[in-house]
Design a protein around this motif. Sequence first.
Motif, mmCIF file in Angstrom:
data_model
loop_
_atom_site.group_PDB
_atom_site.id
_atom_site.type_symbol
_atom_site.label_atom_id
_atom_site.label_comp_id
_atom_site.label_asym_id
_atom_site.label_seq_id
_atom_site.Cartn_x
_atom_site.Cartn_y
_atom_site.Cartn_z
ATOM 1 N N ALA A 314 0.915 -1.322 -0.030
ATOM 2 C CA ALA A 314 -0.050 0.064 0.149
ATOM 3 C C ALA A 314 0.763 1.513 -0.085
ATOM 4 O O ALA A 314 0.348 2.430 -0.371
ATOM 5 N N GLY A 315 2.153 1.126 0.213
ATOM 6 C CA GLY A 315 2.989 2.365 0.335
ATOM 7 C C GLY A 315 2.941 3.229 -0.783
ATOM 8 O O GLY A 315 2.767 4.540 -0.447
ATOM 9 N N ALA A 316 3.065 2.817 -1.871
ATOM 10 C CA ALA A 316 3.345 3.689 -3.207
ATOM 11 C C ALA A 316 1.706 4.298 -3.121
ATOM 12 O O ALA A 316 1.851 5.576 -3.468
ATOM 13 N N ALA A 317 0.632 3.581 -3.084
ATOM 14 C CA ALA A 317 -0.601 4.152 -3.142
ATOM 15 C C ALA A 317 -0.895 5.361 -2.150
ATOM 16 O O ALA A 317 -1.452 6.426 -2.616
ATOM 17 N N VAL A 318 -0.492 5.010 -0.641
ATOM 18 C CA VAL A 318 -0.760 6.208 0.315
ATOM 19 C C VAL A 318 0.272 7.390 0.098
ATOM 20 O O VAL A 318 -0.060 8.496 0.059
ATOM 21 N N ALA A 319 1.549 7.047 -0.587
ATOM 22 C CA ALA A 319 2.470 8.313 -0.787
ATOM 23 C C ALA A 319 1.830 9.025 -1.842
ATOM 24 O O ALA A 319 1.631 10.248 -1.863
ATOM 25 N N GLU A 320 1.185 8.289 -2.839
ATOM 26 C CA GLU A 320 0.679 9.127 -4.181
ATOM 27 C C GLU A 320 -0.752 9.846 -3.636
ATOM 28 O O GLU A 320 -0.814 11.160 -3.910
ATOM 29 N N ALA A 321 -1.757 9.332 -2.889
ATOM 30 C CA ALA A 321 -2.771 9.841 -2.470
ATOM 31 C C ALA A 321 -2.642 10.929 -1.716
ATOM 32 O O ALA A 321 -3.641 11.875 -1.764
ATOM 33 N N PHE A 322 -1.542 10.811 -0.712
ATOM 34 C CA PHE A 322 -1.474 12.071 0.224
ATOM 35 C C PHE A 322 -0.305 13.100 -0.356
ATOM 36 O O PHE A 322 -0.117 13.892 0.098
ATOM 37 N N GLY A 323 0.184 12.815 -1.554
ATOM 38 C CA GLY A 323 1.197 13.655 -2.073
ATOM 39 C C GLY A 323 2.282 13.577 -1.305
ATOM 40 O O GLY A 323 3.030 14.744 -1.076
ATOM 41 N N GLY A 324 2.816 12.529 -0.848
ATOM 42 C CA GLY A 324 4.233 12.242 -0.070
ATOM 43 C C GLY A 324 5.169 11.634 -0.596
ATOM 44 O O GLY A 324 5.021 11.416 -1.944
ATOM 45 N N TRP A 325 6.001 10.848 0.231
ATOM 46 C CA TRP A 325 7.140 10.179 -0.271
ATOM 47 C C TRP A 325 7.043 8.770 0.196
ATOM 48 O O TRP A 325 6.732 8.806 1.533
ATOM 49 N N ALA A 326 7.527 7.769 -0.646
ATOM 50 C CA ALA A 326 7.688 6.374 0.180
ATOM 51 C C ALA A 326 9.125 6.494 0.308
ATOM 52 O O ALA A 326 10.119 6.392 -0.770
ATOM 53 N N PHE A 327 9.801 6.300 1.417
ATOM 54 C CA PHE A 327 11.192 6.586 1.944
ATOM 55 C C PHE A 327 11.934 5.142 1.900
ATOM 56 O O PHE A 327 11.472 4.320 2.460
ATOM 57 N N THR A 328 13.152 5.270 1.202
ATOM 58 C CA THR A 328 14.071 3.882 1.541
ATOM 59 C C THR A 328 15.207 4.213 2.549
ATOM 60 O O THR A 328 15.791 5.100 2.281
ATOM 61 N N PRO A 329 15.054 3.310 3.419
ATOM 62 C CA PRO A 329 16.275 3.458 4.443
ATOM 63 C C PRO A 329 17.456 3.466 3.511
ATOM 64 O O PRO A 329 17.859 2.726 2.995
ATOM 65 N N SER A 330 18.360 4.664 3.936
ATOM 66 C CA SER A 330 19.686 4.639 2.937
ATOM 67 C C SER A 330 21.068 4.938 3.803
ATOM 68 O O SER A 330 20.907 5.143 5.015
ATOM 69 N N ALA A 331 21.940 4.883 3.165
ATOM 70 C CA ALA A 331 23.142 4.913 3.787
ATOM 71 C C ALA A 331 23.577 6.319 4.024
ATOM 72 O O ALA A 331 22.944 7.254 3.490
ATOM 73 N N GLY A 332 24.582 6.275 4.992
ATOM 74 C CA GLY A 332 25.145 7.772 5.571
ATOM 75 C C GLY A 332 25.748 8.513 4.359
ATOM 76 O O GLY A 332 25.799 8.129 3.240
ATOM 77 N N ALA A 333 26.440 9.628 5.180
ATOM 78 C CA ALA A 333 27.088 10.650 4.189
ATOM 79 C C ALA A 333 28.309 9.835 3.723
ATOM 80 O O ALA A 333 28.949 8.961 4.090
ATOM 81 N N SER A 334 28.661 10.541 2.556
ATOM 82 C CA SER A 334 30.164 10.055 1.862
ATOM 83 C C SER A 334 30.756 10.953 1.159
ATOM 84 O O SER A 334 30.156 12.305 0.905
ATOM 85 N N VAL A 335 32.043 11.026 1.088
ATOM 86 C CA VAL A 335 32.766 12.111 0.368
ATOM 87 C C VAL A 335 33.765 11.409 -0.413
ATOM 88 O O VAL A 335 34.452 10.211 -0.191
ATOM 89 N N ALA A 336 34.045 11.861 -1.780
ATOM 90 C CA ALA A 336 35.057 11.327 -2.635
ATOM 91 C C ALA A 336 35.960 12.592 -3.088
ATOM 92 O O ALA A 336 35.374 13.790 -3.125
ATOM 93 N N VAL A 337 37.284 12.327 -3.068
ATOM 94 C CA VAL A 337 38.375 13.368 -3.155
ATOM 95 C C VAL A 337 39.120 13.032 -4.262
ATOM 96 O O VAL A 337 39.607 11.845 -4.131
ATOM 97 N N ASP A 338 39.387 13.832 -5.285
ATOM 98 C CA ASP A 338 40.445 13.523 -6.261
ATOM 99 C C ASP A 338 41.432 14.895 -6.460
ATOM 100 O O ASP A 338 40.954 16.076 -6.436
ATOM 101 N N GLY A 339 42.505 14.623 -6.955
ATOM 102 C CA GLY A 339 43.449 15.393 -7.233
ATOM 103 C C GLY A 339 44.474 15.743 -6.083
ATOM 104 O O GLY A 339 44.315 15.457 -5.064
#
Length: 339
Positions: A314-339
């Motif tokens: 039901a998550g996608a339909a609820v997000a759509e009906a209420f104009g919200g987001w279905a959130f995915t638990p995600s990894a934390g911050a990252s940094v890439a450095v070059d040069g």
Amino acid sequence: MRARARAPGRVNVIGDHTDYTGGLVLPMAIGLATTVTVERGGDVVRLVSDQEPDPAVVPLRSPGPSPGQPAWARYVAAVVAEVAPPAGATGSVTTTLPPRSGLSSSAALEVAVALALGCDAPPREVAERCRRAEQRASGVPCGIMDQLTALVGVAGALLLIDCRSLDVVPVPLPDGVVIVGVHSGEQRALAGSAYAERRAQCEAAEAEIGPLRDATPADVTTLADPVLRARARHVVGENARVRAFAAAIAARDFAAAGALMAESHASLRDGFAVSTPGVDALVARLTAAPGVWGARMTGGGFGGVVVALCDAGAGAAVAEAFGGWAFTPSAGASVAVDG
Ligand code: GLA
């Protein structure tokens, strides 16, 4: 040297107004994030933003935020003061996080700026510096939840954070459910002063009965002042609800988890007095929607996003009906450095 740092926003699934008394929280990092791309060098930090008309221009030795700076530049200045980087940087900020929504866009900005400037301390130390930066920039005496979540997020998992020890235990989110966020449409206008007042009330309760983290419901009843008693009862109950919710999720008892969210919302509304009629109405509408196990306000309160535990089907339909987001638990911050 070129650096690109990315830091996510967060949604707190349960455990609000517990972090600043060393309590328990259960947030997750989300897919919406802020990215800071810079060329390091010079003695000024100069950033443009895709959301803001004016740049942030912060001399390296600046003492922190100053009056007359654009509001967003205050956060950059506060991070520069806390991180004290050896060199400046020139670059840009892009974000997919809506500001002032309760998804911690400011914590994501602080963490992304700190990492882009080369702050390579352990995550808890980076989180502490960014928390201090938030306090300097906004004047709000916030806890550590938002900055730590942006740093230590785990893909697929909620984070059971002990805000006393700063231990983080990932709680995998089972396949059967998704976390949905819906914006109440209310900007969090009174949030700052009311937040500071609530925090002071918790401290006043602790002066009488000791750390709320260790207090029992019986201890709370000994508080003479009815307002302090109500605030303390929320905190003590909320810490217990966080533990019970993590156990219910692990056991796939989604009905129990949803009921705990409802109890959390009622406690934040009635005991801690940080909800609004508009947020209460949205929580009620979400709770009544098919496939929703439970819903509650999330974060500091006074508007912003409401969070719901939904059946995966039901998550996608609820997000759509209420104009919200279905959130995915995600990894934390990252940094890439070059040069
Ligand atoms: C805001 C603060 C956090 C936390 C929540 C309430 O998001 O930044 O530290 O106190 O409110 O749980």
